[in-house]
Design a protein around this motif. Structure first.
Motif, short mmCIF file in Angstrom:
data_model
loop_
_atom_site.label_atom_id
_atom_site.label_comp_id
_atom_site.label_asym_id
_atom_site.label_seq_id
_atom_site.Cartn_x
_atom_site.Cartn_y
_atom_site.Cartn_z
N ALA A 256 68.75 -51.75 -28.97
CA ALA A 256 68.55 -51.09 -27.73
C ALA A 256 67.89 -49.75 -27.61
O ALA A 256 67.31 -49.20 -27.06
CB ALA A 256 70.01 -50.88 -27.14
N ARG A 260 64.63 -49.45 -25.32
CA ARG A 260 64.96 -48.53 -24.29
C ARG A 260 65.27 -49.17 -22.98
O ARG A 260 64.90 -48.76 -21.93
CB ARG A 260 64.14 -47.50 -23.99
CG ARG A 260 63.77 -46.65 -25.47
CD ARG A 260 62.41 -45.62 -25.40
NE ARG A 260 62.27 -44.88 -24.47
CZ ARG A 260 61.45 -44.02 -24.10
NH1 ARG A 260 60.34 -44.05 -24.89
NH2 ARG A 260 61.49 -43.42 -23.02
N SER A 261 66.03 -50.38 -23.20
CA SER A 261 66.04 -51.20 -21.80
C SER A 261 67.52 -51.98 -22.15
O SER A 261 67.61 -52.95 -22.85
CB SER A 261 64.95 -52.31 -21.55
OG SER A 261 65.37 -53.22 -20.48
N SER A 262 68.52 -51.66 -21.29
CA SER A 262 69.87 -52.41 -21.34
C SER A 262 69.59 -53.95 -20.67
O SER A 262 70.23 -54.81 -21.34
CB SER A 262 70.81 -51.70 -20.08
OG SER A 262 71.13 -50.33 -20.65
N SER A 337 71.18 -47.79 -12.16
CA SER A 337 70.28 -49.05 -12.25
C SER A 337 69.57 -49.59 -11.15
O SER A 337 68.58 -50.11 -10.91
CB SER A 337 71.17 -50.26 -12.88
OG SER A 337 72.11 -50.31 -12.20
N ASP A 376 66.22 -41.10 -23.88
CA ASP A 376 66.40 -42.25 -23.27
C ASP A 376 66.73 -43.35 -24.36
O ASP A 376 67.49 -44.43 -23.90
CB ASP A 376 65.12 -42.73 -22.49
CG ASP A 376 65.41 -43.92 -21.72
OD1 ASP A 376 66.44 -44.19 -21.00
OD2 ASP A 376 64.36 -44.85 -21.55
N SER A 377 66.31 -43.21 -25.42
CA SER A 377 66.43 -44.24 -26.51
C SER A 377 68.02 -44.13 -27.02
O SER A 377 68.82 -44.98 -27.05
CB SER A 377 65.70 -44.03 -27.82
OG SER A 377 64.36 -44.10 -27.56
N GLU A 379 70.36 -42.77 -25.19
CA GLU A 379 71.08 -43.21 -23.95
C GLU A 379 71.46 -44.62 -23.74
O GLU A 379 72.45 -45.12 -23.47
CB GLU A 379 70.70 -42.55 -22.61
CG GLU A 379 71.38 -43.15 -21.45
CD GLU A 379 70.68 -42.52 -20.33
OE1 GLU A 379 70.39 -43.43 -19.19
OE2 GLU A 379 70.14 -41.31 -20.10
N THR A 380 70.23 -45.54 -23.87
CA THR A 380 70.14 -46.92 -23.99
C THR A 380 71.06 -47.42 -25.04
O THR A 380 72.01 -48.47 -24.83
CB THR A 380 69.07 -47.74 -23.94
OG1 THR A 380 68.29 -46.77 -22.93
CG2 THR A 380 69.07 -48.97 -23.68
N ASN A 383 75.06 -47.01 -24.02
CA ASN A 383 75.34 -47.84 -22.68
C ASN A 383 75.24 -49.29 -23.42
O ASN A 383 76.35 -49.93 -22.95
CB ASN A 383 74.32 -47.84 -21.90
CG ASN A 383 74.07 -46.32 -20.92
OD1 ASN A 383 75.01 -45.50 -21.19
ND2 ASN A 383 73.01 -46.07 -20.47
N SER A 384 74.47 -49.84 -24.01
CA SER A 384 74.22 -51.17 -24.11
C SER A 384 75.40 -51.78 -25.21
O SER A 384 75.91 -52.67 -25.45
CB SER A 384 72.81 -51.81 -24.67
OG SER A 384 72.59 -53.08 -24.58
#
Length: 410
Positions: A256, A260-262, A337, A376-377, A379-380, A383-384
């Motif tokens: 993730a 950088r994308s859930s 999102s 963002d890296s 954070e993702t 989150n993921s």
């Protein structure tokens, strides 16, 4: 060559990814121009994950519900509570950290042409409208709330269908799952391309002027990952939470961080849930739902950057307003999102709580884009990986109540 390939295949996927990561860094630092073509490998990997994820979620959820046996219990209520609790506590931590280590910004430009939502109502309306989105459009745009709603409705509608129909849907689900496994096997090469692109394009020098901000942002996210989340997990399973925490960070957080994308990480998380022996009926719904509403990292980003703007302008903040910001950042994060641009575009909404003009708030968003390479890296990744962590915690809590042994393979 055969011996080398044999040794490579004997390595675990995580070790293979670490090797790919190291090679990507070396190439970016030594021969960035000559090795530039490998960027396409990273783009292909992320594109493949994003492409297969919506179809995977659609068929997996529809199949699980169509074949769901009456009386078979799922843990969705507990998982949603954990998602919301984790997101709120992350926002609260970010507010406390911003008071303890106040950040002031050098305001940046570059986000003036981006449109931010006008209020919480607009964010929640967009989230709710996604539920009734056209199913084809939802699949095309990777709108997971819409995909989930249609998959659930079709699943219930197909519960009375003949067994042959259910078997066909199940076969489609298994086929897409197999494609996912094939794609994930290319993760080491894909991540090599992604890390090369990130370092060769952005470098580290551009981030140094925002070092204090990054320390607070990433520090909060690390604290959530290794302190707050383990405490929540311990409250659920009543045993050492760190083996599960580190497994989720290692097998979900690493991919993730670089994708950088859930959404792209949904197939990775599904695969990890399967390894952990979790109930497919539960995780096939909770993982895509988590990619939409479980946003602890986004909550941290919104709170920290908003209070950084407040400190920069010299605005005084009382405790009551700070608590309101914690709640607001959590609500906004859950709707992130559904808004183009993710968490950064919800900063003006939070800034409005303190009367900060929109033109100033958009300059803060500009700062967010600059530090986004790392912010963002992280954070993702938070989150993921937490999607799997909380899904597993809720199910392991049920195992504990029923006297079933909880075993987490390293």
């Amino acid at each position: 060559m055969k011996g080398l390939m044999k040794k490579w295949n004997e390595l675990s996927l995580v070790k293979q990814i670490i090797v790919g990561l190291i090679i990507g860094i070396i190439l970016a630092e030594t021969i960035p121009n000559q090795a530039k073509p490998i960027v396409i490998v990273g783009s292909l990997f992320v594109g493949a994950l994003k492409g297969v994820a919506p179809i995977l979620v659609f068929f997996l959820v529809m199949s699980a519900i169509a074949q769901h046996k009456t009386g078979h219990k799922t843990n969705m209520k507990s998982i949603i509570i954990l998602y919301l609790l984790g997101t709120f506590l992350a926002g609260l931590l970010a507010v406390i950290a911003s008071f303890m280590f106040p950040v002031k910004l050098i305001l940046a430009t570059g986000a003036e042409n981006v449109t931010a939502p006008g209020g919480v109502t607009e964010v929640l309306k967009a989230l709710i409208m996604n539920v009734v989105d056209n199913p084809v459009k939802a699949l095309y745009n990777a709108n997971y709330i819409g995909i989930l709603s249609w998959a659930i409705l079709l699943g219930f509608a197909l519960r009375s269908a003949p067994d042959s129909t259910k078997t066909m849907i199940s076969n489609f689900s298994d086929a897409v799952s197999q494609i996912v496994k094939w794609v994930i096997n290319f993760a080491p090469i894909g991540i090599m391309g992604l890390v090369f692109d990130s370092i060769a394009t952005n470098g580290i020098k551009s981030l140094l002027s925002y070092g204090h901000l990054l320390v607070v942002l990433i520090g909060c996210m690390i604290f959530v990952a290794v302190v707050i989340n383990p405490l929540i997990v311990f409250a659920c399973i009543r045993k050492n939470p760190y083996p599960l925490v580190f497994k989720c960070l290692k097998e979900s957080g690493i991919t993730a961080f670089f994708t950088r994308s859930s959404a792209a990480n949904i197939p990775v998380n599904m695969s990890l849930c399967e390894k952990l022996g979790l109930d497919k009926d539960t995780y096939s719904v909770s993982i895509p739902l988590g990619a939409t509403i479980n946003m602890a990292g986004a909550s941290v980003t919104i709170a920290v950057l908003t209070l950084a703007a407040v400190n920069t302008l010299g605005i005084q903040v009382d405790i009551a307003t700070a608590i309101i910001l914690s709640v607001l950042s959590a609500i906004c994060a859950c709707g992130a999102s559904g808004v183009a641009g993710g968490s950064l575009l919800l900063i003006p909404l939070a800034c409005s709580l303190f009367g900060i003009p929109n033109d100033i708030a958009m300059k803060v968003v500009g700062v967010g884009f600059i530090v986004g390479v790392l912010q963002d890296s992280c954070e993702t990744a938070l989150n993921s990986s937490t999607d799997v962590l909380f899904t597993a915690s809720a199910e392991f809590a049920e195992w504990r109540k029923n006297g079933k042994e909880i075993v987490i393979n390293k």
